[in-house]
Design an enzyme around this catalytic site. Structure first.
Site, mmCIF file in Angstrom:
data_model
loop_
_atom_site.group_PDB
_atom_site.id
_atom_site.type_symbol
_atom_site.label_atom_id
_atom_site.label_comp_id
_atom_site.label_asym_id
_atom_site.label_seq_id
_atom_site.Cartn_x
_atom_site.Cartn_y
_atom_site.Cartn_z
ATOM 1 C CB SER A 24 -0.934 0.011 1.224
ATOM 2 O OG SER A 24 -0.186 -0.027 2.426
ATOM 3 C CG ASN A 111 -4.692 -3.783 13.497
ATOM 4 O OD1 ASN A 111 -4.132 -3.763 12.395
ATOM 5 N ND2 ASN A 111 -5.033 -4.911 14.110
ATOM 6 C CB THR A 156 -41.377 23.921 -12.024
ATOM 7 O OG1 THR A 156 -42.434 24.309 -12.905
ATOM 8 C CG2 THR A 156 -41.365 24.842 -10.805
ATOM 9 C CG HIS A 157 -42.097 20.322 -14.627
ATOM 10 N ND1 HIS A 157 -42.373 19.014 -14.299
ATOM 11 C CD2 HIS A 157 -42.854 21.076 -13.786
ATOM 12 C CE1 HIS A 157 -43.278 18.975 -13.334
ATOM 13 N NE2 HIS A 157 -43.571 20.224 -12.984
ATOM 14 C CB SER A 278 -14.638 23.459 -31.542
ATOM 15 O OG SER A 278 -14.588 22.571 -32.636
ATOM 16 C CE LYS A 284 -19.682 24.142 -29.742
ATOM 17 N NZ LYS A 284 -20.017 22.774 -30.085
ATOM 18 C CG ASN A 286 -17.399 23.713 -26.645
ATOM 19 O OD1 ASN A 286 -18.478 24.129 -27.065
ATOM 20 N ND2 ASN A 286 -16.529 23.060 -27.398
ATOM 21 C CD GLU A 291 -19.307 20.337 -21.573
ATOM 22 O OE1 GLU A 291 -19.438 19.284 -22.199
ATOM 23 O OE2 GLU A 291 -18.745 21.340 -22.053
ATOM 24 C CE1 TYR A 318 -6.740 -2.829 9.132
ATOM 25 C CE2 TYR A 318 -5.786 -5.022 9.036
ATOM 26 C CZ TYR A 318 -5.922 -3.750 8.506
ATOM 27 O OH TYR A 318 -5.253 -3.408 7.372
ATOM 28 C CD GLN A 323 -3.156 -2.213 2.527
ATOM 29 O OE1 GLN A 323 -2.485 -2.287 3.542
ATOM 30 N NE2 GLN A 323 -2.858 -2.893 1.437
ATOM 31 C CE LYS A 326 -4.583 3.319 4.926
ATOM 32 N NZ LYS A 326 -5.508 2.168 4.865
HETATM 33 N N1 ARG Z 1 -1.639 -0.825 5.680
HETATM 34 C C1 ARG Z 1 -2.630 -1.268 6.617
HETATM 35 C C2 ARG Z 1 -3.954 -0.565 6.326
HETATM 36 O O1 ARG Z 1 -3.932 0.373 5.623
HETATM 37 C C3 ARG Z 1 -2.190 -0.928 7.992
HETATM 38 C C4 ARG Z 1 -2.730 -1.816 9.065
HETATM 39 C C5 ARG Z 1 -2.189 -3.171 8.909
HETATM 40 N N2 ARG Z 1 -2.488 -3.989 10.013
HETATM 41 C C6 ARG Z 1 -2.389 -5.316 9.937
HETATM 42 N N3 ARG Z 1 -2.664 -5.989 10.975
HETATM 43 N N4 ARG Z 1 -2.004 -5.909 8.843
HETATM 44 O O2 ARG Z 1 -4.999 -0.971 6.767
#
Ligand code: ARG
Length: 458
Positions: A24, A111, A156-157, A278, A284, A286, A291, A318, A323, A326
Site C-alpha cells: 500500500s 491497527n 419547474t420541469h 473547438s 465554439k 465550450n 461539464e 480489523y 486497507q 485509502k
Molecule cells: N496498511 C494497513 C492498512 O492500511 C495498515 C494496518 C495493517 N495492520 C495489519 N494488521 N495488517 O490498513
C-alpha cells in the site's frame, strides 16, 4: 530472507504476487506526516509513563524529524518490501537510530496506528473543505448582491414558471452549501476521538495514558471501545457521503451554467479562462470546466459505494479489506477539492446578461400566477375561479401570439367583465418579482436580507 518486522516465525519471503496485492506504500505514503505526528505523541507518552527511557524518546524524536524532512524534501526511498507507510517509517528509523527504533511500537499496533493516521488526515480534509466552501459562499454572495434585482425566469420541469431574480437563484446554492458545511462540522466533531492505544484490538497491559496522546493530537478524548476503535471506518464513509452530497449540489449548479451558456439561453458568459474552443468549429466556446464539475461527482459517489461495499459484512475487528479505504478517500478528496475550486473560479468569472434574462422572464406567460392572484385580491374571486379565468386569458394571448400584457382591456373584459386596467401593473416581471415578499420569496429586499444573514454567518 524473512520479514524484518515479523520474521520470527517466517522462513521465507512472500511471493511476488503476495507482495503485489498486499502493498500500500504507493498510496498510503500520503499519511506520512500524520503517521509521524502520531508516533511522536506515542513516544512522548511512553517516556512520560516510564515505559521507554528519555534517551530512547529523544533518539526517536530526532529520527522521526529527520524522516519527515526526507519525505517532504522528496529524498526518502520508499520500499515496497516494507509494505506500507508505517513500516517504511519504522524501517528508516531503525537505519537512523538503531535498536531504540524497536521500542516505538510498544503498546501499539498498526491497527490503531492506521486508524489514528486516517482520522488525522480526514480531519484536515474536513478543514480544507470547510474553508473552500466558505470561500465559494462568499463568491456567490458577491454575485447575488450585484444581481438582487436582475430578473430571470424561474423554472419547474425546466419550463418557465415564474419570474425570479438571479440573486435569489444563486442564494439557493448558498443554502445548499451552508448545509454541506454544517454536515462537515458535525462529522468533524464526531470523528474527533483518538483510537491510538487500542493496540491490536484488545487494549494493552502497559500503563499507557490514552488521554495524553489524544490531547497531544488535538482530539477531544480517546475512543471508548478498543474493538470499535480499530474496526470503525464510519468517519471516512461520512466524509465520502458529505462530499457526494456537496458535489451533487455543485453538479446541479454546473449543469445550470452549461444551460445558461448555450446561445439559445445566453443568460451568462464565461471568459476565455473558463472555456475551451473547438478544433474544427471556429465559433465554439465550450463550458468544459462546468461539464467536468457535472461529471466528477460520479467518482466521489463511486468511492462512497466502493467503501460501503468493502465494509459491509466485515466481522470485527480489523481485516486487511480495510486497507482499501485509502485510495477511495484520497481520490474523492482530491476530486472534491478540485471541483470546489473550479466552481469558485467560474462563479467569480461569470458575467450575467440581464437583457437576455429579462426577455426570457417575460416570455411563456410567466406572470399568469400574478394575474390570477390579482383577480383574487381585486375581485375577491376564489383562487380556483381565478385560475380558470387566467387560463382563458392565456389561451387568448396564445391565439394572438402576444403576451398577457399585450391583451387589450376589451379582450380581457370579454372573458371577465370586472377586470380593470389596474391589472396591467401586475403583468410586468419587475412588479411580479417585487410582490413576492413572503419570507424566503424572491423580492429583491428579501434577497438582500438573506445575503446579510449569510454574510454574518460566513
Ligand atoms: N496498511 C494497513 C492498512 O492500511 C495498515 C494496518 C495493517 N495492520 C495489519 N494488521 N495488517 O490498513
Amino acid at each position: 530472507n524473512a520479514n524484518a518486522m515479523w520474521g520470527g516465525r517466517f522462513a521465507s519471503s512472500p511471493s511476488a504476487l503476495m507482495e503485489a496485492i498486499n502493498v500500500s506504500i504507493g498510496f498510503d505514503r500520503r499519511l506520512a506526516a500524520q503517521d509521524i505526528r502520531g508516533s511522536v505523541a506515542h513516544a512522548d507518552m511512553l517516556a512520560k509513563q516510564g515505559i521507554i527511557s528519555e534517551e530512547d524518546r529523544d533518539a526517536i524524536h530526532d529520527g522521526l524529524k529527520r524522516i519527515l524532512e526526507e519525505i517532504e524534501g522528496g529524498h526518502f526511498t520508499f520500499s515496497t518490501a516494507l509494505e506500507d507507510i508505517h513500516m517504511n517509517v519504522e524501517g528508516r528509523l531503525r537505519d537512523l537510530i538503531g535498536p531504540a527504533a524497536g521500542r516505538l511500537h510498544t503498546a501499539r499496533s498498526r491497527n490503531d496506528q492506521v486508524a489514528t493516521d486516517v482520522r488525522l488526515w480526514v480531519r484536515e480534509a474536513h478543514d480544507r473543505a470547510d474553508a473552500q466552501i466558505t470561500n465559494l459562499m462568499d463568491t456567490l454572495l458577491t454575485q447575488a448582491a450585484a444581481h438582487a434585482e436582475t430578473v430571470m425566469p424561474g423554472f419547474t420541469h425546466l419550463q418557465s414558471a415564474q419570474p425570479v431574480t438571479f440573486g435569489h437563484h444563486l442564494m439557493a446554492y448558498v443554502e445548499m452549501l451552508g448545509r454541506d458545511r454544517s454536515r462537515i462540522r458535525d462529522s468533524r466533531k464526531r470523528l474527533n476521538e483518538c483510537p491510538l492505544g487500542a493496540a491490536a484490538l484488545a487494549g494493552t497491559s502497559f500503563p499507557i495514558d490514552r488521554h495524553a496522546t489524544a490531547e497531544a493530537l488535538g482530539f477531544d478524548g480517546p475512543t471508548r471501545n478498543s474493538l470499535d476503535s480499530v474496526s470503525d471506518r464510519d468517519f471516512i464513509l461520512e466524509y465520502l457521503s458529505i462530499a457526494s452530497i456537496s458535489a451533487m449540489h455543485l453538479s446541479r449548479l454546473a449543469e445550470e451554467i452549461v444551460i445558461w451558456m448555450t446561445p439559445q439561453f445566453g443568460f451568462v458568459r464565461l471568459s476565455d479562462q473558463w472555456t475551451t474552443g473547438s478544433s474544427i468549429m471556429p465559433q465554439k466556446k465550450n463550458p468544459d470546466a462546468a461539464e467536468l464539475v457535472r461529471a466528477k461527482p460520479g467518482r466521489i459517489i463511486g468511492s462512497l459505494v466502493a467503501l460501503l461495499t468493502v465494509m459491509k459484512g466485515l466481522p470485527l475487528t480489523y481485516s486487511k479489506d480495510m486497507q482499501e479505504d485509502k485510495e477511495r478517500l484520497f481520490d474523492a478528496a482530491d476530486t472534491y477539492e478540485l471541483v470546489l475550486a473550479a466552481v469558485s473560479g467560474m462563479i467569480a468569472d461569470l458575467k450575467p446578461v440581464p437583457e437576455r434574462m429579462a426577455a426570457a422572464a417575460g416570455a411563456g406567460f410567466a406572470t399568469a400566477t400574478d394575474l390570477a392572484d390579482w383577480l383574487v385580491r381585486a375581485l375577491e374571486m376564489p383562487f380556483r375561479d381565478a385560475h380558470h379565468v387566467t387560463g382563458r386569458l392565456v389561451a387568448e394571448a396564445e391565439q394572438r401570439g402576444c403576451g398577457l400584457e399585450d391583451l387589450s382591456l376589451d379582450v380581457m373584459q370579454a372573458v371577465e367583465p370586472r377586470i380593470t386596467d389596474a391589472v396591467y401593473a401586475v403583468l410586468g416581471v419587475e412588479n411580479s418579482v417585487r410582490s413576492r415578499m413572503s419570507f424566503g420569496g424572491t423580492a429583491p429586499d428579501n434577497v438582500r436580507a438573506q445575503i446579510a444573514w449569510w454574510r454574518a454567518r460566513l
